[in-house]
Scaffold this active site. Sequence first.
Site, PDB file in Angstrom:
ATOM      1  N   HIS A 106     -31.286 -15.251 -32.117  1.00  0.00           N
ATOM      2  CA  HIS A 106     -30.221 -16.169 -32.531  1.00  0.00           C
ATOM      3  C   HIS A 106     -29.260 -16.517 -31.410  1.00  0.00           C
ATOM      4  O   HIS A 106     -28.529 -17.492 -31.489  1.00  0.00           O
ATOM      5  CB  HIS A 106     -29.461 -15.603 -33.742  1.00  0.00           C
ATOM      6  CG  HIS A 106     -28.513 -14.481 -33.442  1.00  0.00           C
ATOM      7  ND1 HIS A 106     -28.835 -13.147 -33.642  1.00  0.00           N
ATOM      8  CD2 HIS A 106     -27.244 -14.485 -32.962  1.00  0.00           C
ATOM      9  CE1 HIS A 106     -27.800 -12.398 -33.309  1.00  0.00           C
ATOM     10  NE2 HIS A 106     -26.830 -13.176 -32.882  1.00  0.00           N
ATOM     11  N   ASP A 136     -35.592 -11.112 -34.814  1.00  0.00           N
ATOM     12  CA  ASP A 136     -34.421 -11.544 -34.058  1.00  0.00           C
ATOM     13  C   ASP A 136     -34.473 -11.043 -32.616  1.00  0.00           C
ATOM     14  O   ASP A 136     -33.462 -10.614 -32.047  1.00  0.00           O
ATOM     15  CB  ASP A 136     -33.124 -11.079 -34.736  1.00  0.00           C
ATOM     16  CG  ASP A 136     -31.891 -11.826 -34.217  1.00  0.00           C
ATOM     17  OD1 ASP A 136     -32.069 -12.922 -33.647  1.00  0.00           O
ATOM     18  OD2 ASP A 136     -30.765 -11.314 -34.367  1.00  0.00           O
ATOM     19  N   SER A 210     -24.016  -9.527 -29.483  1.00  0.00           N
ATOM     20  CA  SER A 210     -25.401  -9.729 -29.928  1.00  0.00           C
ATOM     21  C   SER A 210     -26.357  -9.767 -28.745  1.00  0.00           C
ATOM     22  O   SER A 210     -26.138 -10.492 -27.776  1.00  0.00           O
ATOM     23  CB  SER A 210     -25.513 -11.044 -30.709  1.00  0.00           C
ATOM     24  OG  SER A 210     -24.847 -10.958 -31.932  1.00  0.00           O
TER      25      SER A 210
END
Length: 474
Positions: A106, A136, A210
């Site tokens: 993402h 992911d 992230s």
Amino acid sequence: MPIKKLIVTAVLASTVALGPQMATAAVANLPDFTQLVQDEGRAVVNISTKQTVRESVAEVPDGMAGDPFFEFFRRFAPRQQREFQATSLGSGFLISKEGYVLTNSHVVAKADEITVTLTDKREFKAKLIGSDARTDVALLKIDGAGDLPVIKVGDDKALKVGEWVVAIGSPFGFDNSVTAGIVSAKGRQLPDENYVPFIQTDAAVNPGNSGGPLFNMNGEVVGINSQIYSRSGGFMGISFAIPIDVAMNVADQLKTKGKVSRGRIGVTTQEVSKALASSFGLPRANGALVTNVEHGAPADKAGLKPGDILLKVDGQAIQSGGDLQRAIGAISPGKPVTLEVWRNRASRNITVVAAELKDSDPHVAEREANKPKAAEPAAQAMSQVGLVVSELSAQQLHQAGVPFGLLVQRANQAAQRAGILAGDVIVGIGSQQLASAKQLFNEINSAKKGSSVALQVLRQGATLFVALPVGEST
């Protein structure tokens, strides 16, 4: 008294109570992360992306704010295309001297340009080798970097709940920020995230973290920081990391094939509750209960059917549907796999040859089209369990895709407490297909008091099992 003063007073009081020597010893026992950060932090990188966004906007005349016709113009005025550059920030880490970088999918999704910045301020344009939305995980490559610092890959299976871990990343764009905490839990299954048994930690992770690494105290990466649980958008004490063995397996496939191949056998499952385990004669509430088998799928060809409970995949124990999906997904398409199946109160082995999981599921539209319609025939009452049912017509049976079914018109008492809803269609008992209302009545009537009957129920196009208690007080 102000909160700060209360905290200071509490700290001073505890120091006096412990004594200076004991207080010093307590501090000495706390972990020191300085060497870890110094040695391993150099392999953590900042990732920034640029994306051209195109949108259609209405041509509203200037100065119309507050005008009563503003909303009319906004909705019905001619529209024009507008372009602008969107940017995003994230983290990642170097896994090889050749310049391969791991991050979250993402972080780089739909990016037109990806820039990787090292801790020594060197910047490189990165190439996206591949990404996998289901886990992911994304793999990037930078070239011409020369000597690169590389992380050490750890063993996430050896990670223990309560163990200290360290997260390094770029929260809100603040490069090389370090936070620490403990492992709160392992094997967490999140909604719509069935291919990752997440590591849960209380290390502070925020937007921008992230894709960054999660280190153990040996300086080894055991996970990729991926998600947070938050009602505010910021850290609230719970964060989730992708286990490094899952990420490295994805990275290897992306590097060699440019995509990730997963196995599938074509079953839909649900969790096995204690009541369902009892009704199927299963000693423990574990495994994945098959609710639907796709026609022509590998499971169908191997003879699996609704009501089977899958206990093991090639000897690997299955505790839940998530375990099953991960175990089957890890199998190479075309490879035979041995399933331990609980059927008719005994276990047996069934061999299935896995097919390849595609990005889209062609059976979704079919299941949606097979939703049952309301029934017209006179209702049949089974008052002892609180059920009022009616038989489906031939047209409704065709729409539902079943040979026989009983539409639940009302569910009260025991049936309601078991979770049966009006509109459900009862299509089977255990692993047996239902052939008549009398069959259901006889099964309920002959069951021992205090036991449960496993009903196979069609609800909104999906099949599930419900354990209906028999002979309990109403």
